[in-house]
Design an enzyme around this catalytic site. Sequence first.
Site, PDB file in Angstrom:
ATOM      1  N   HIS A   1      24.159  28.848  27.846  1.00 42.68           N
ATOM      2  CA  HIS A   1      24.532  27.681  27.037  1.00 42.68           C
ATOM      3  C   HIS A   1      25.046  26.557  27.923  1.00 42.68           C
ATOM      4  O   HIS A   1      25.270  26.730  29.131  1.00 42.68           O
ATOM      5  CB  HIS A   1      25.576  28.060  25.981  1.00 42.68           C
ATOM      6  CG  HIS A   1      26.878  28.562  26.548  1.00 42.68           C
ATOM      7  ND1 HIS A   1      27.864  27.723  27.006  1.00 42.68           N
ATOM      8  CD2 HIS A   1      27.356  29.828  26.704  1.00 42.68           C
ATOM      9  CE1 HIS A   1      28.901  28.429  27.416  1.00 42.68           C
ATOM     10  NE2 HIS A   1      28.619  29.729  27.264  1.00 42.68           N
TER      11      HIS A   1
ATOM     12  N   CYS B   1      29.219  34.768  29.298  1.00 43.90           N
ATOM     13  CA  CYS B   1      27.959  34.018  29.156  1.00 43.90           C
ATOM     14  C   CYS B   1      27.608  33.311  30.459  1.00 43.90           C
ATOM     15  O   CYS B   1      28.428  33.174  31.368  1.00 43.90           O
ATOM     16  CB  CYS B   1      28.075  33.000  28.028  1.00 43.90           C
ATOM     17  SG  CYS B   1      28.140  33.738  26.382  1.00 43.90           S
TER      18      CYS B   1
END
Length: 508
Positions: free
Chosen positions: A467, A483
């Site tokens: 992301h 992440c």
Amino acid sequence: MRALIVVGIGAVLIWFGLHRGEAAPVEANEGGAPAVEEGLALAARAPEPGRGATAADEAAAQRARRAASDRSALEKAAAQRAAAEERREMLRTQREAEARAREAAAEEASREEAARRAQAPPPAAEPELRPIESLVRPESPRGQERGLALPGGSIAPPSRAAVALLEAWISREATELESVLKGTAGVQLAPSRAQLVAGFWEAMVGRLDAAQDRFAAVSDSDDVTSEELRLLEAALGAPGVRAIPTNASARGGAGALAYAMRMVLLEDEAQALLRARHYKRAALAWSDLLQQEIDAPWPAHREALLDWARSLEQAQGNHRLSSRGEWPYLEEKVRDGDALTRVRKRVLKRRPDLLICTGLIREVNDVERYIQPGDVLRIPTDRANAVVDLDARIVLYRHGDEVVRVWPVGIGKPGHETPIGDFTVGDKLEDPTDWSKLLPPGAPGNDLGSRWLGLYRNGRKTSYGIHGTTDPSSIGGEVSLGCVRMRNEQVDELFEILPQGAEVRIQR
């Protein structure tokens, strides 16, 4: 009595002709008979009531009409020729004006380039490696900027020499390499291996005669492998046309020196090919170099990787990400009413084994949002995929085994490490909501940035993804909850060209 009858007939004929208006009037004369005969002749030549013009008159009229038509055609043709000549003259004038404009633009560009070169600092001198007994190399600010912390004395001498050689080439600073070759860096190389490394360095910096002498001196040594000799021989060749041998993994120190020698050759070859605009070969060399560095037995040189990535981007912009590139593809012709989504569906119906998305089709064909009927689009047949290397903290976007783009990333912080393994791209979201905090896009505390590519493992959704970020300064650090974090503008690009279902390998 006879004379009266003749005169009467003549009078009747004269009256008849005058009232019909179709014959010239007949003048009576005192002679009588000649006037009657002339009147009879005129009466015989005159057309009967309702007959119109004679055949001769009609032919004459037709000839007149044809003549008029011919004159009109000639006049029209002449007008067309004049108009065409006028158009040709206008085109000639326009082309001449465009040619003058191009010449002026070229002259201006030449002047700007000359001015730029005049203002640019002179290129740094190429490094020079002298014979082992008197190695000298002035310090390089660039080398200090990009210095690599070398492993300690516990590392095997071949690996220490390999790291010193590679770092000397990257930084153009040979001080550490000099210490290794002199035996003053805590390691002791066999004399023939020191000669090998010195000869390789001299070949790479253009001292071919000295390098050739060293090659001859070590060619029969048992301490030098045949692979290392082939790499030294390749270094003696001209940049851009070298045949660089492949080599096995250097894990565990075995073959480390040959591994580093090949990386130096790849970097030099890639630069030469890029300068010569051999984009496909340059892209392949950069791709090979980048992947060899992240697989090396020493810590990844992150600054060098990102520097090489910029050169890779230039090469791939004219190769894998260009409609002019030489890469595997199939063709699909645009039909009436087509959009890229319809083209993609039609291609996948024909080739369900492919992995493509509309953004990738748009990127490799150099098209904007709209396409036109009759356009022929090239569809990549190599599957897009990505590799995230946690040590280097970069993501490599690839087509098949070839690296196409490279970007820096942030990874999980201690206690929330990014998981290692094989994943696939699942859900793709623009302006994602942070459901873990119930925060909408753009809200303070929502750190997901502009795009989200969810990571699935074994077909099941995980809590991890690739992301964007609201904190660009965090890229390169251990900052996330596991992440993979990218700059917004870079994750936007990856989002467009990495399809759902694409493989993502996370490695350390």
